[in-house]
Design an enzyme around this catalytic site. Structure first.
Site, mmCIF file in Angstrom:
data_model
loop_
_atom_site.group_PDB
_atom_site.id
_atom_site.type_symbol
_atom_site.label_atom_id
_atom_site.label_comp_id
_atom_site.label_asym_id
_atom_site.label_seq_id
_atom_site.Cartn_x
_atom_site.Cartn_y
_atom_site.Cartn_z
ATOM 1 N N HIS A 2 7.579 10.337 4.383
ATOM 2 C CA HIS A 2 7.934 9.595 5.601
ATOM 3 C C HIS A 2 8.979 10.387 6.386
ATOM 4 C CE1 HIS A 2 7.209 5.781 2.977
ATOM 5 N NE2 HIS A 2 6.081 6.200 3.496
ATOM 6 N N CYS A 54 2.464 10.336 -3.516
ATOM 7 C CA CYS A 54 3.125 11.632 -3.349
ATOM 8 C C CYS A 54 3.653 11.800 -1.919
ATOM 9 C CB CYS A 54 2.167 12.760 -3.698
ATOM 10 S SG CYS A 54 0.811 12.913 -2.505
ATOM 11 N N ARG A 58 -6.089 2.437 3.089
ATOM 12 C CA ARG A 58 -5.259 1.236 3.270
ATOM 13 C C ARG A 58 -5.699 0.417 4.476
ATOM 14 N NH1 ARG A 58 0.498 2.789 5.828
ATOM 15 N NH2 ARG A 58 -0.270 4.249 7.305
ATOM 16 N N ALA A 81 1.051 11.972 0.748
ATOM 17 C CA ALA A 81 0.498 10.653 1.080
ATOM 18 C C ALA A 81 1.393 9.945 2.096
ATOM 19 C CB ALA A 81 0.353 9.802 -0.179
HETATM 20 FE FE1 CFM Z 1 6.270 0.757 4.984
HETATM 21 FE FE2 CFM Z 1 5.415 -0.373 3.038
HETATM 22 FE FE3 CFM Z 1 5.067 2.246 3.371
HETATM 23 FE FE4 CFM Z 1 3.799 0.460 4.933
HETATM 24 FE FE5 CFM Z 1 1.655 0.645 3.348
HETATM 25 FE FE6 CFM Z 1 3.318 -0.151 1.473
HETATM 26 FE FE7 CFM Z 1 2.929 2.423 1.787
HETATM 27 MO MO1 CFM Z 1 1.053 0.947 0.841
HETATM 28 S S1 CFM Z 1 5.157 -1.130 4.945
HETATM 29 S S2 CFM Z 1 4.785 2.289 5.400
HETATM 30 S S3 CFM Z 1 1.735 0.176 5.465
HETATM 31 S S4 CFM Z 1 6.827 1.152 2.927
HETATM 32 S S5 CFM Z 1 1.447 -0.942 2.014
HETATM 33 S S6 CFM Z 1 5.034 -1.592 1.387
HETATM 34 S S7 CFM Z 1 3.122 1.370 0.001
HETATM 35 S S8 CFM Z 1 0.941 2.470 2.526
HETATM 36 S S9 CFM Z 1 4.295 3.993 2.266
#
Ligand code: CFM
Length: 544
Positions: free
Chosen positions: A195, A62, A96, A65
């Site tokens: 993000h 989500c 993670r 997150a």
């Molecule tokens: Fe970038 Fe990723 Fe992500 Fe990531 Fe992660 Fe991820 Fe994620 Mo899991 S590199 S920040 S450290 S997009 S592994 S592939 S899914 S937490 S949002």
């Protein structure tokens, strides 16, 4: 039944779609693409960053997150308070394996704590701002942190608590930086929206507050490196040995101070493009810091990243130190490759992860002779698949428009372009690809399958057809995949392994994958529903 040598991707795609109602099949059909790479790296268009159809079992997370867990979570000295029910805070807390290393035991490190307002029915009915205010005060009294951040969860948005008003008041009252994020889980189609919200909040409330960053001749910022399993430690070590000063990292092993002086870097290196490209762009627009895409996953990628940094600074000593470091690391890498390759060559992998690793980790597999037959992101956008050249063609839908797009212009006093436009063009010609990301698909072989936001049904079907030697995903998929007799490597948390970045990390990865694909255990596994004549679990409709 043994898997056919090379399944026909068109037939596989048709098979995946055949269970869906027509409208859904049409939508999924645009998200499942058979890769081709034409002239100028032209790849087919893929549909991405759109809502998951209700009823589908998705692997996505989500918005909350993405904001709290992913971008802000790895910073050790901000007290991150989840305003919401306790589960949101708990399940976004260290799952993670983002690590941190305070210089001394006296330095703040709040990562072992999980802070939450633990909302109850009473707050849902009468409002939660009072409880939030009290939580901020309590955190301040107990820990005296430099900064406190507040993250809104779904119920907070639904009842209308104003986290920004509360944080503004508390900032004034406490005299430290207190800021909030409207990152309710439902705010976007996935964690990707989180993000963006995190990037905006950092830019508005944190970045640029301190002009006294570390000194150094070659100052870089690392963006989109979250220190999963200790990756950032490996990268920090490499940069230090090369004589490169790491000014700040977003956000692995980071601190609030480093965020505040991020604008003092002379070059930004973007690891995970998806999660942090907004900060890279804004730092360039406001302060004049160019950015390049780097990848410290994979040996040749790591060497290339270091060389790109040296090229940017154009210093002969730096370039020779970079070469010396690469030369120091390579013998161990080559020995590990040779050993592992003998057993892994020709085996296949599938990667369905997040928004950047499904791309980056293909390099590591290729280095030990393994082929990626299918890959996809959970929540990336078209530019992460097809390259940033498609940015102008991306349609902004209502869901994306929902997320604030900050208008950023040059800072009145501190905008200082680190390179002129001509210099950047020259660097581009030297292979630096300033502001460039070519995406995953141009680097995947033709006839491979690219699947966006893969569903659980599609996961199982792909495994049945291709029988990959290893499937890379996360905890939600892991045990379902392993019950099918295929080992599953978690690429979000690395299971219990890592680091996997840089040269040393690559060696760790080769060995872990070698063990996994060579283990016979998986082929002995028979799930209970295959071994028993009786159903292991029966259910009937309660309401008829
Ligand atoms: Fe970038 Fe990723 Fe992500 Fe990531 Fe992660 Fe991820 Fe994620 Mo899991 S590199 S920040 S450290 S997009 S592994 S592939 S899914 S937490 S949002």
């Amino acid at each position: 039944m043994p898997a056919p040598e090379k399944p026909d991707p068109a037939a596989v795609k048709a098979q995946l779609l055949k269970v869906y109602p027509p409208k859904l099949a049409r939508k999924r059909s645009e998200q499942i693409v058979i890769n081709t790479v034409g002239q100028d790296e032209a790849v087919p268009e893929i549909k991405a960053n759109v809502r998951t159809t209700p009823g589908i079992i998705t692997q996505r997370g989500c918005t909350y997150a993405g904001c709290k867990g992913v971008v802000l979570g790895p910073t050790r000295d901000i007290v991150n308070i989840t305003h919401g029910p306790i589960g949101c805070g708990f399940y976004s807390w260290l799952t993670r394996r983002n690590q941190t290393r305070p210089p001394t035991s006296e330095d703040d490190n709040f990562m072992p704590y999980c802070f939450s307002t633990d909302m109850q029915d009473e707050q849902i009915i009468f409002g939660g701002e009072k409880k939030l205010r009290a939580a901020i005060q309590e955190a301040f009294d107990l820990f005296h942190p430099k900064a406190i951040a507040v993250f809104a969860t779904c119920p907070v948005g639904l009842i209308g608590d104003d986290v920004h008003a509360v944080t503004r008041d508390m900032k004034e009252k406490l005299g430290i930086n207190v800021f909030g994020f409207s990152c309710e889980g439902y705010r976007g189609v996935s964690q990707s929206a989180g993000h963006h919200i995190a990037n905006n909040g950092l830019f508005k409330h944190v970045i640029g507050r301190n002009d006294e960053g570390p000194a150094g001749r070659f100052k870089v910022g690392m963006l989109g490196e979250y220190n999963i399993g200790g990756d950032a430690f490996v990268i920090e070590d490499l940069l230090t040995r090369c004589g490169i000063t790491l000014v700040s990292t977003f956000s692995g092993n980071s601190t609030i101070d480093a965020f505040e002086w991020a604008h003092t870097a002379d070059l930004n290196c973007v690891m995970c493009h998806r999660s942090i490209n907004y900060v890279a762009d804004m730092l360039e627009k406001r302060f004049g810091i160019p950015w390049i895409k780097v990848n410290f996953v994979g040996v040749s990628a790591t060497a290339k990243a270091l060389r790109k940094i040296a090229t940017y600074f154009g210093d002969a000593d730096l370039a020779s130190r970079v070469e010396a470091v690469i030369a120091e690391e390579m013998p161990a890498v080559l020995a590990a490759q040779a050993e592992v390759r003998a057993r892994c060559e020709g085996k296949t992998a599938m990667l369905f992860v997040g928004g950047s690793r499904a791309h980056h980790y293909q390099e590591l597999f290729a280095e030990i002779g393994m082929k990626t037959v299918a890959a996809g992101y959970e929540f990336a956008h078209r530019d992460d698949y097809e390259g940033r050249k498609v940015l102008p063609d991306i349609t902004i839908d209502a869901d994306s428009r929902n997320i604030e797009e900050l208008k950023v212009g040059p800072d009145e006093t501190r905008y200082a372009p680190r390179r002129t436009a001509e210099e950047l063009l020259k660097l581009d010609a030297n292979g630096l690809e300033v502001r460039g990301y070519r995406g995953m698909m141009p680097e995947m072989p033709p006839e491979t399958l690219v699947v966006d936001d893969i569903s659980h049904w599609e996961t199982e079907e792909l495994i049945r057809v291709y029988k990959p030697a290893v499937f890379c995903a996360g905890i939600k998929e892991k045990y379902a995949v392993q019950k099918m007799g295929v080992p599953c490597k978690q690429l979000h948390s690395y299971d219990y392994g890592g680091p996997y970045a840089g040269f040393k990390g690559a060696i760790n990865f080769y060995h872990d994958i070698d063990e996994m694909v060579g283990a016979k255990a998986w082929s002995y596994l028979r799930p209970p529903w295959e071994t028993s004549a009786q159903p292991t679990l029966e259910a009937e409709f309660v309401r008829k």
